[in-house]
Design a protein around this motif. Structure first.
Motif, PDB file in Angstrom:
ATOM      1  N   TYR A  34      69.412  22.238  99.707  1.00 57.95           N
ATOM      2  CA  TYR A  34      68.011  21.956  99.412  1.00 57.95           C
ATOM      3  C   TYR A  34      67.055  22.566 100.429  1.00 57.95           C
ATOM      4  O   TYR A  34      65.831  22.523 100.247  1.00 57.95           O
ATOM      5  CB  TYR A  34      67.769  20.452  99.366  1.00 57.95           C
ATOM      6  CG  TYR A  34      68.638  19.705  98.367  1.00 57.95           C
ATOM      7  CD1 TYR A  34      69.051  20.296  97.178  1.00 57.95           C
ATOM      8  CD2 TYR A  34      69.048  18.396  98.618  1.00 57.95           C
ATOM      9  CE1 TYR A  34      69.843  19.607  96.273  1.00 57.95           C
ATOM     10  CE2 TYR A  34      69.840  17.702  97.718  1.00 57.95           C
ATOM     11  CZ  TYR A  34      70.236  18.315  96.545  1.00 57.95           C
ATOM     12  OH  TYR A  34      71.018  17.627  95.650  1.00 57.95           O
ATOM     13  N   ASP A  67      72.726  12.108  94.178  1.00 59.29           N
ATOM     14  CA  ASP A  67      71.528  12.915  93.953  1.00 59.29           C
ATOM     15  C   ASP A  67      71.214  13.126  92.472  1.00 59.29           C
ATOM     16  O   ASP A  67      70.129  13.619  92.137  1.00 59.29           O
ATOM     17  CB  ASP A  67      71.681  14.293  94.611  1.00 59.29           C
ATOM     18  CG  ASP A  67      71.662  14.218  96.133  1.00 59.29           C
ATOM     19  OD1 ASP A  67      71.532  13.098  96.666  1.00 59.29           O
ATOM     20  OD2 ASP A  67      71.789  15.267  96.780  1.00 59.29           O
ATOM     21  N   ALA A  71      67.333  13.955  91.405  1.00 56.39           N
ATOM     22  CA  ALA A  71      67.399  15.391  91.662  1.00 56.39           C
ATOM     23  C   ALA A  71      66.019  15.925  92.048  1.00 56.39           C
ATOM     24  O   ALA A  71      64.989  15.378  91.630  1.00 56.39           O
ATOM     25  CB  ALA A  71      67.899  16.116  90.418  1.00 56.39           C
TER      26      ALA A  71
END
Length: 235
Positions: A34, A67, A71
């Motif tokens: 990320y 997650d 998301a």
């Protein structure tokens, strides 16, 4: 950008982007997939070439289970199917394969490899029509084999050595069968090709790119930023 078109009789292909790891080796409060490189998340950079490729009909993204319900917004804005990963990489790949629909070929790609491109995808797709094919690059450094005490026991001929990358491509049915048999026998692997070789058949290498590296440690970020800047400046 790929220059390939998809002929009417081309095998249907899907991509599974594996980003289900915790990023423990990287450290920090944000999972490495990320983190942003040049303002774009690593995972999004890894996904986009597959979404843009004319021969890829479906993209499945495997995230850490915790997650999936939360998301990142940017991931919800792209046409991918999100599934939960498992305890090990092999479990994540298995879950991703189960989500693939209407495909004959599947490419498995690391979500932490942000610089894959259409040319690499083309070569892997072409190579895996009749069996397994993986992106790889020739080893440029001398490799040493060592024992448990660090003593050198051998120096392999580097002309025969290639460094495996992703994507790794296979007939979907064959890779599913390899993972099924591995689960039955309790065999774990961090490399899809190793399972395919063990249970199904030979795998060949096709040329990847030295830029197609995996972001693994903090020291990789400056390299990734430099590549992203160079790519941006060239467009």
């Amino acid at each position: 950008m790929s220059t390939a078109s998809s002929p009417p009789d081309a095998p249907r292909a899907a991509a599974v982007i594996v980003a289900g790891g915790s990023g423990l080796r990287f450290g920090g409060p944000v999972r490495k997939q990320y983190l942003e490189i040049g303002g774009v998340p690593v995972l999004l950079r890894a996904i986009r070439p597959f979404l843009a490729h004319p021969r890829i009909g479906q993209v499945v993204v495997v995230l850490p289970p915790e997650d999936v319900l939360h998301a990142p917004t940017w991931l919800l804005d792209v046409p991918v199917r999100i599934v939960a990963g498992g305890a090990e990489r092999g479990d994540s790949v298995t879950n991703g394969l189960a989500a693939v629909e209407d495909a004959e070929l599947v490419l498995i790609h690391d979500g932490a490899r942000p610089f894959v491109n259409g040319g690499i995808i083309d070569r892997v797709l072409d190579g895996c029509v009749a069996g397994g094919a993986i992106a790889a690059v020739p080893v440029t450094d001398t490799i040493k084999q060592v024992d448990a005490e660090g003593a050198i026991t051998g120096t392999p001929d580097r002309r025969t050595l290639w460094q495996a990358q992703t994507p790794q491509g296979f007939p979907l049915a064959g890779l599913r069968e390899a993972y099924r048999r591995a689960a039955e026998e309790g065999i774990a692997a961090t490399d899809d090709a190793a399972l395919y070789e063990r249970y199904v058949g030979p795998v060949r290498v096709v040329m990847g790119s030295y830029r197609n590296f995996k972001v693994t440690r903090p020291d990789d970020l400056p390299i990734a930023e430099a590549i992203a800047a160079e790519t941006r400046d060239a467009t």
